[in-house]
Structure formats: C-alpha cells, structure tokens
Write a protein that holds these residues in place. Structure first.
Motif, mmCIF file in Angstrom:
data_model
loop_
_atom_site.group_PDB
_atom_site.id
_atom_site.type_symbol
_atom_site.label_atom_id
_atom_site.label_comp_id
_atom_site.label_asym_id
_atom_site.label_seq_id
_atom_site.Cartn_x
_atom_site.Cartn_y
_atom_site.Cartn_z
ATOM 1 N N SER A 1 -28.783 -2.597 -30.227
ATOM 2 C CA SER A 1 -28.394 -3.896 -29.686
ATOM 3 C C SER A 1 -28.581 -4.971 -30.753
ATOM 4 O O SER A 1 -27.713 -5.834 -30.953
ATOM 5 C CB SER A 1 -29.245 -4.195 -28.443
ATOM 6 N N ARG A 2 -29.698 -4.910 -31.451
ATOM 7 C CA ARG A 2 -29.980 -5.910 -32.490
ATOM 8 C C ARG A 2 -28.954 -5.806 -33.615
ATOM 9 O O ARG A 2 -28.393 -6.809 -34.064
ATOM 10 C CB ARG A 2 -31.396 -5.688 -33.024
ATOM 11 N N GLU A 3 -28.691 -4.597 -34.052
ATOM 12 C CA GLU A 3 -27.748 -4.383 -35.160
ATOM 13 C C GLU A 3 -26.357 -4.934 -34.804
ATOM 14 O O GLU A 3 -25.730 -5.632 -35.590
ATOM 15 C CB GLU A 3 -27.672 -2.869 -35.447
ATOM 16 N N LEU A 4 -25.909 -4.622 -33.594
ATOM 17 C CA LEU A 4 -24.572 -5.076 -33.170
ATOM 18 C C LEU A 4 -24.561 -6.585 -32.964
ATOM 19 O O LEU A 4 -23.587 -7.267 -33.306
ATOM 20 C CB LEU A 4 -24.154 -4.352 -31.894
ATOM 21 N N ASN B 1 -14.147 4.557 -34.398
ATOM 22 C CA ASN B 1 -13.365 4.824 -33.191
ATOM 23 C C ASN B 1 -12.773 3.558 -32.570
ATOM 24 O O ASN B 1 -12.366 3.568 -31.402
ATOM 25 C CB ASN B 1 -14.212 5.608 -32.189
ATOM 26 N N GLY B 2 -12.727 2.499 -33.352
ATOM 27 C CA GLY B 2 -11.979 1.306 -32.955
ATOM 28 C C GLY B 2 -12.624 0.443 -31.877
ATOM 29 O O GLY B 2 -11.921 -0.294 -31.182
ATOM 30 N N PHE B 3 -13.940 0.504 -31.747
ATOM 31 C CA PHE B 3 -14.592 -0.336 -30.735
ATOM 32 C C PHE B 3 -14.901 -1.739 -31.255
ATOM 33 O O PHE B 3 -15.067 -2.663 -30.464
ATOM 34 C CB PHE B 3 -15.890 0.323 -30.238
ATOM 35 N N LEU B 4 -15.008 -1.889 -32.576
ATOM 36 C CA LEU B 4 -15.387 -3.179 -33.159
ATOM 37 C C LEU B 4 -14.170 -3.737 -33.891
ATOM 38 O O LEU B 4 -13.760 -3.197 -34.916
ATOM 39 C CB LEU B 4 -16.572 -3.005 -34.120
ATOM 40 N N HIS B 5 -13.603 -4.809 -33.355
ATOM 41 C CA HIS B 5 -12.350 -5.304 -33.924
ATOM 42 C C HIS B 5 -12.570 -6.241 -35.103
ATOM 43 O O HIS B 5 -11.652 -6.551 -35.823
ATOM 44 C CB HIS B 5 -11.518 -6.018 -32.851
ATOM 45 N N SER B 6 -13.762 -6.790 -35.223
ATOM 46 C CA SER B 6 -13.985 -7.710 -36.360
ATOM 47 C C SER B 6 -15.348 -7.439 -36.971
ATOM 48 O O SER B 6 -16.155 -6.733 -36.411
ATOM 49 C CB SER B 6 -13.932 -9.151 -35.875
ATOM 50 N N GLN C 1 -25.973 4.920 -37.515
ATOM 51 C CA GLN C 1 -25.111 6.085 -37.231
ATOM 52 C C GLN C 1 -24.217 5.797 -36.014
ATOM 53 O O GLN C 1 -23.026 6.126 -36.013
ATOM 54 C CB GLN C 1 -26.011 7.279 -36.943
ATOM 55 N N VAL C 2 -24.801 5.181 -34.997
ATOM 56 C CA VAL C 2 -24.012 4.866 -33.794
ATOM 57 C C VAL C 2 -22.998 3.756 -34.113
ATOM 58 O O VAL C 2 -21.829 3.829 -33.690
ATOM 59 C CB VAL C 2 -24.925 4.463 -32.617
ATOM 60 N N VAL C 3 -23.413 2.773 -34.903
ATOM 61 C CA VAL C 3 -22.481 1.705 -35.283
ATOM 62 C C VAL C 3 -21.298 2.293 -36.048
ATOM 63 O O VAL C 3 -20.143 1.918 -35.819
ATOM 64 C CB VAL C 3 -23.195 0.599 -36.114
ATOM 65 N N SER C 4 -21.562 3.254 -36.939
ATOM 66 C CA SER C 4 -20.462 3.890 -37.694
ATOM 67 C C SER C 4 -19.479 4.557 -36.740
ATOM 68 O O SER C 4 -18.262 4.458 -36.920
ATOM 69 C CB SER C 4 -20.985 4.971 -38.637
#
Ligand SMILES: Nc1ncnc2c1ncn2[C@@H]1O[C@H](COP(=O)(O)OS(=O)(=O)O)[C@@H](OP(=O)(O)O)[C@H]1O
Ligand SMILES: Nc1ncnc2c1ncn2[C@@H]1O[C@H](COP(=O)(O)OP(=O)(O)O)[C@@H](O)[C@H]1O
Length: 256
Positions: free
Chosen positions: A100-103, A251-256, A243-246
């Motif tokens: 959560s913090r990383e995102l 897989n296209g969840f983060l658009h920016s 690893q989860v952020v990668s």
C-alpha cells in the motif's frame, strides 16, 4: 475555485452552483467522455446485477451513469483485488502495508482490508470454525469487489485457509482482476515469529482450531504470485512489495 468533472447527465461545459454550507461557491465543470452501457448491465461480461439475493425478492439493480471505466480513467489505474493468503505470521499484513505504501508513493489509490482488523467490526460476530471463516471471507470478498469497482487497488490480507472460499471471491470480480498472492513460508518460520504468542497458546491447547496446528490450510494450486524464502531467507517486505508492483505494471493495472 474547484474544477470538477461532471457525470454524463450534465451536458456541455457550464458553471453550476453547489449548495454547500457557508458562502455559495461557483464550481467550474469540464465536460468529460463517459462510457454509456446497456440498461441493466454493470460490467460487460460477467458477475453483474444478480449476486447474493436469494433471500430478497422484488429488488432491482439500479445503474449509475458514472461507471467503473470512468473511475479508472479518473484514477489512472485499474481497480483490482490483491488477495494475500497464508498462515498466521507469514507476513500478510506486513506485505499489505508495504505494498500500500509503495503504490501510494507512486500516486495510486489503495485500501487494505486486513482480516484481523475487520474482525473488530464488520466481522466481529464470526468465530474461527469453518463456516464462520467462509462467511468472513465471503463478506470481505464482497467488500473487495466494491473497492475494485470503485477503481481502487484493494489489498485483502486474510489467512483464508480454504481454496473454495478464495475461489468464490475470485469469481466475484472480472477475469484477471483477482490477483492471489500466496505467502509460501513454512510453519516453522511463522511459528518462530509468533508475534502475538498465538502459536504458543495453540501448542499448549489454550486455542483450539488454530490454522496450521489443529486446523487446515489449503495452499493455492494456481495463484498469480508465490512469495517464498530465497536461499533459506525471507525476502524483505519491500522486495516482495516491489514484486507485486511489477506484476501490476506488467499487467496494465497502473496507467501512469
Ligand atoms: N483459531 C485461529 N486460527 C487462525 N487465526 C486466529 C485464530 N484465532 C485467532 N486468530 C487470529 O485471527 C487472525 C486471522 O483472521 P482471518 O480473518 O484472517 O482468518 S480467516 O481468514 O477467517 O481464517 C490471525 O491473524 P494473522 O496472524 O494476522 O493471520 C490471528 O491473529
Ligand atoms: N519479510 C519479512 N521478513 C522478516 N520478518 C517479517 C517479514 N514480514 C513480516 N515479518 C514479521 O513477521 C511477523 C508476522 O508478520 P505479519 O505481517 O503480522 O503476519 P500475518 O499478517 O501473516 O500474521 C511480524 O513480527 C513481522 O514483523
């Protein structure tokens, strides 16, 4: 002066007055493209209007003109459920918070649904017998579905020991937006950590039905991400979060 994007029921650019406490505020609204859908549909494809309504009759789904895709465009991310499962002490809550913090620092909206925490409120009426665990997971799955529909990256961290309960949550959301993360750390590691002293109580029979001791844990057979010790050592929470952020990026969840 705030700039808001209006829902599709507003036509064209205009200035509206909102009734707020205090002085009247003029709010400039920008037109924005909003996806229109068939009446009665919620998400194209699956899992739509009818869920968990066996006991209610004469109810109808009500559609809102602002839809999931509009919220995703606003947030520049794709809503999803990251479901972290594993034994007590395997690091679920720690990973959930690190992720959560990383995102959050990368500008993404997340929300953590932690099993322990939810048992203080929403699920305070539930025990640890199998049917109560199932109900616990069902409720959290439904809440996670709402967060994902809101466009949020929802991180659920629960032991969720039964495969069928986790699979039922998976089936609630559109294909590919359920990301199951297995904290594959052996009982010996989890028990050695024992931050709440619960394993000790379970070993001495003071807690009955403790997962991994005298209650089952069914590991996932086909999950999206498995986190394991490397060279006998547990990776840091930050490494696992990355690893989860990668995965989310690839897989296209983060658009920016
Ligand atoms: N009998 C038994 N079995 C397992 N866990 C127990 C039990 N009794 C209490 N606790 C504490 O409750 C936390 C697990 O709650 P969950 O909602 O995640 O459990 S479940 O998904 O419904 O199985 C769990 O938290 P975590 O250690 O964070 O996993 C424990 O602290
Ligand atoms: N990657 C890690 N490396 C070392 N210790 C960890 C790691 N992740 C969690 N821990 C520690 O292990 C204990 C259990 O972690 P926690 O996140 O509470 O697990 P769970 O939510 O699965 O019960 C805590 O004391 C925590 O600080």
């Amino acid at each position: 002066m705030h700039t808001l994007t209006p829902p599709s029921c507003f036509s064209g650019a205009s200035t509206h007055r909102l009734s707020l406490p205090g002085p009247i505020q003029a709010v400039k609204l920008k037109p924005v493209a909003v996806t229109r859908v068939r009446a009665g549909s919620m998400e194209p494809g699956r899992n739509n209007a009818v869920t968990s309504v066996e006991k209610a009759t004469n109810i109808r789904w009500h559609d809102c003109p602002i839809r999931n895709i509009d919220r995703q465009n606003l947030l520049q991310q794709k809503g999803c459920v990251i479901w972290i499962t594993g034994l007590s002490g395997s690091g679920k809550s720690t990973l959930a918070c690190a992720l959560s913090r990383e995102l959050h620092y990368r500008g993404h909206l997340t929300y953590v649904l932690d099993g322990d925490n939810l048992r203080h409120g929403l699920n305070r009426d539930l025990s640890f017998k199998a049917e109560d665990r199932a109900e616990n997971i069902r409720r959290v799955g439904e809440v996670a579905k709402l967060f994902a529909d809101a466009g949020v990256i929802c991180i659920a961290s629960l032991i969720s020991p039964y495969r069928k309960d986790r699979d039922a949550c998976r089936s609630l959301v559109p294909q590919s937006t359920f990301i199951e993360v297995f904290m594959d750390f052996p009982l010996e590691i989890c028990e050695a950590r024992d931050p709440k002293g619960l394993y000790k109580l379970a070993r001495t029979g003071k807690i009955k039905g403790f997962t991994g001791i005298d209650d089952p844990y069914e590991p996932p057979l086909n999950c999206e991400i498995v986190l394991q010790p490397e060279n006998g050592k547990c990776p840091s929470p930050q490494t696992m979060a990355e690893q989860v952020v990668s995965y989310l990026q690839q897989n296209g969840f983060l658009h920016s």
